[in-house]
Design a protein around this motif. Structure first.
Motif, PDB file in Angstrom:
ATOM      1  N   ALA A  75       7.306  -6.380  -1.767  1.00 54.36           N
ATOM      2  CA  ALA A  75       6.444  -5.291  -2.027  1.00 54.36           C
ATOM      3  C   ALA A  75       7.185  -4.374  -2.846  1.00 54.36           C
ATOM      4  CB  ALA A  75       5.977  -4.588  -0.641  1.00 54.36           C
ATOM      5  N   VAL A  76       8.464  -4.141  -2.728  1.00 55.24           N
ATOM      6  CA  VAL A  76       9.247  -3.183  -3.616  1.00 55.24           C
ATOM      7  C   VAL A  76       9.667  -3.537  -4.887  1.00 55.24           C
ATOM      8  CG1 VAL A  76      11.284  -1.791  -3.486  1.00 55.24           C
ATOM      9  CG2 VAL A  76      10.064  -2.043  -1.560  1.00 55.24           C
ATOM     10  N   ASP A  77       9.945  -5.012  -4.904  1.00 59.35           N
ATOM     11  CA  ASP A  77       9.990  -5.763  -6.157  1.00 59.35           C
ATOM     12  C   ASP A  77      11.060  -5.055  -6.874  1.00 59.35           C
ATOM     13  OD1 ASP A  77       9.810  -7.638  -7.983  1.00 59.35           O
ATOM     14  OD2 ASP A  77       8.281  -6.518  -9.372  1.00 59.35           O
ATOM     15  N   PRO A  78      12.377  -5.251  -6.332  1.00 60.68           N
ATOM     16  CA  PRO A  78      13.796  -4.505  -6.880  1.00 60.68           C
ATOM     17  C   PRO A  78      14.347  -5.377  -7.811  1.00 60.68           C
ATOM     18  CG  PRO A  78      14.308  -5.157  -4.339  1.00 60.68           C
ATOM     19  CD  PRO A  78      12.723  -5.609  -4.937  1.00 60.68           C
ATOM     20  N   GLU A  79      15.221  -4.823  -8.517  1.00 58.82           N
ATOM     21  CA  GLU A  79      16.345  -5.560  -9.337  1.00 58.82           C
ATOM     22  C   GLU A  79      17.417  -5.865  -8.224  1.00 58.82           C
ATOM     23  OE1 GLU A  79      13.687  -3.670 -12.430  1.00 58.82           O
ATOM     24  OE2 GLU A  79      14.978  -2.582 -11.019  1.00 58.82           O
ATOM     25  N   VAL A  80      17.789  -5.158  -7.634  1.00 60.80           N
ATOM     26  CA  VAL A  80      18.855  -5.468  -6.737  1.00 60.80           C
ATOM     27  C   VAL A  80      18.762  -5.104  -5.194  1.00 60.80           C
ATOM     28  CG1 VAL A  80      21.279  -4.555  -6.152  1.00 60.80           C
ATOM     29  CG2 VAL A  80      20.444  -4.130  -8.605  1.00 60.80           C
ATOM     30  N   VAL A  89       7.968   5.789  -0.243  1.00 63.45           N
ATOM     31  CA  VAL A  89       9.176   4.809   0.271  1.00 63.45           C
ATOM     32  C   VAL A  89       9.049   4.139   1.603  1.00 63.45           C
ATOM     33  CG1 VAL A  89      11.714   4.866   0.476  1.00 63.45           C
ATOM     34  CG2 VAL A  89      10.853   6.155  -1.274  1.00 63.45           C
ATOM     35  N   PRO A  90       8.781   2.871   1.730  1.00 63.05           N
ATOM     36  CA  PRO A  90       8.499   2.329   2.861  1.00 63.05           C
ATOM     37  C   PRO A  90      10.097   2.354   3.736  1.00 63.05           C
ATOM     38  CG  PRO A  90       8.744   0.802   1.358  1.00 63.05           C
ATOM     39  CD  PRO A  90       8.818   1.964   0.591  1.00 63.05           C
ATOM     40  N   LEU A  91       9.809   2.536   4.974  1.00 63.35           N
ATOM     41  CA  LEU A  91      11.113   2.782   5.863  1.00 63.35           C
ATOM     42  C   LEU A  91      10.797   1.662   6.951  1.00 63.35           C
ATOM     43  CD1 LEU A  91      11.606   6.502   6.083  1.00 63.35           C
ATOM     44  CD2 LEU A  91      12.740   4.731   4.679  1.00 63.35           C
ATOM     45  N   GLY A  98       0.919  -1.359  -0.046  1.00 64.70           N
ATOM     46  CA  GLY A  98      -0.086   0.120  -0.002  1.00 64.70           C
ATOM     47  C   GLY A  98       0.807   1.208  -0.146  1.00 64.70           C
ATOM     48  N   VAL A  99       2.115   1.300   0.703  1.00 67.05           N
ATOM     49  CA  VAL A  99       2.854   2.286   0.634  1.00 67.05           C
ATOM     50  C   VAL A  99       3.417   2.608  -0.543  1.00 67.05           C
ATOM     51  CG1 VAL A  99       5.125   3.323   1.440  1.00 67.05           C
ATOM     52  CG2 VAL A  99       3.531   1.955   3.184  1.00 67.05           C
ATOM     53  N   VAL A 100       3.901   1.553  -1.096  1.00 71.09           N
ATOM     54  CA  VAL A 100       4.484   1.552  -2.569  1.00 71.09           C
ATOM     55  C   VAL A 100       3.345   2.211  -3.479  1.00 71.09           C
ATOM     56  CG1 VAL A 100       5.554  -0.012  -4.297  1.00 71.09           C
ATOM     57  CG2 VAL A 100       6.249  -0.312  -2.191  1.00 71.09           C
TER      58      VAL A 100
END
Length: 274
Positions: free
Chosen positions: A110-115, A93-95, A86-88
């Motif tokens: 939730a963020v689904d990053p590459e790195v 930016v979730p902290l 929900g934050v994303v």
């Protein structure tokens, strides 16, 4: 409330979420107290950051409080992940304030990053530990089910199987004696989305004894801060984990400072600073 996190949720660019999970911690439990201690010991910091010429209270930070855990770790992580998605989805930016390192798994999902970049004393590349994959010792292994690449900064211990896994192409380990060189030439992440996780045990326990699995030979607060500042501009999510109540506030104070450094550098790079 995290000191200076004064914005409304709807207007926030950054959302603090406490995740006081303390289910699989080893040696010294107490991470359930981590979010409250980080908030408490961050209260003495000045609002103004002279490195970026910004005030923390002007950077759009909101504290959403804690997502309280229960005995079913998998179900809790799924619940936590839904809040973080929900934050994303709101372009914030979730902290995340841990809690044990396991809370990083739903945050990365939730963020689904590459790195995935992790400051950590341990490789955390086990497939399971103590009979469960929902363990703080499995976080980087689990993160690599979402991210394409992991960079582990400050790692200095792991099992034979973990070191073998770390030798594969999708994992980079920056051991403590190589951190200064890495900081002088940090990766260019380009357009890749990055998630940064800070396990407070990346610090030498002389600086942050309030953690569950202390490992001597770690990083200084200055090295940790430099690493956070270097990676923050590329990040879409951040956490600080594994702080417990077994010291006089050293670990919590360092954790709070690192979170603030993340926000300052991210906001400056994103053009949100004033």
């Amino acid at each position: 409330m995290f000191p200076g996190a004064t914005d409304d949720r709807e207007a926030a660019s950054y959302v603090v979420v406490g995740a006081p999970l303390d289910a699989t911690t080893t040696f010294q439990p107490g991470t359930r107290f981590g979010p409250d201690r980080i908030r408490r010991f961050a209260g003495s910091f000045d609002d103004y950051d002279h490195h970026t010429d910004q005030r923390f209270t002007e950077l759009g930070v909101h504290d959403a409080g804690d997502i309280r855990p229960w005995d079913d770790v998998a179900a809790y992580c799924d619940h936590l992940g839904s809040h973080l998605r929900g934050v994303v989805d709101d372009d914030a930016v979730p902290l995340v304030l841990g809690g044990e390192h396991t809370v990083t798994v739903p945050a990365v999902d939730a963020v689904d990053p590459e790195v995935f970049v992790c400051l950590d004393a341990h490789l955390d590349l086990r497939e399971s530990y103590d009979g469960t994959e929902w363990s703080h010792a499995c976080v980087t292994h689990r993160a690599l089910q979402t991210a394409e690449e992991a960079i582990i900064v400050g790692a200095r211990t792991g099992s034979v199987a973990e070191w073998n896994r770390a030798s594969e192409a999708d994992v980079t380990v920056v051991e403590p004696d190589a951190v200064d060189d890495w900081l002088s030439d940090t990766p260019d992440f380009g357009d890749d989305s990055v998630y940064l996780s800070v396990d407070i045990d990346a610090a030498d326990p002389g600086f942050a004894p309030g953690t569950g699995t202390m490992e001597p030979g770690g990083l200084t607060p200055q090295q940790l801060g430099a690493a956070v500042r270097a990676v923050a501009p590329a990040c879409d999510g951040f956490d600080i984990v594994e702080v417990n109540d077994r010291d006089d506030g050293q670990a919590a104070a360092l954790a709070g400072k690192l979170l603030r450094q993340f926000v300052y550098e991210h906001a400056a790079a994103d053009g949100d600073g004033t």
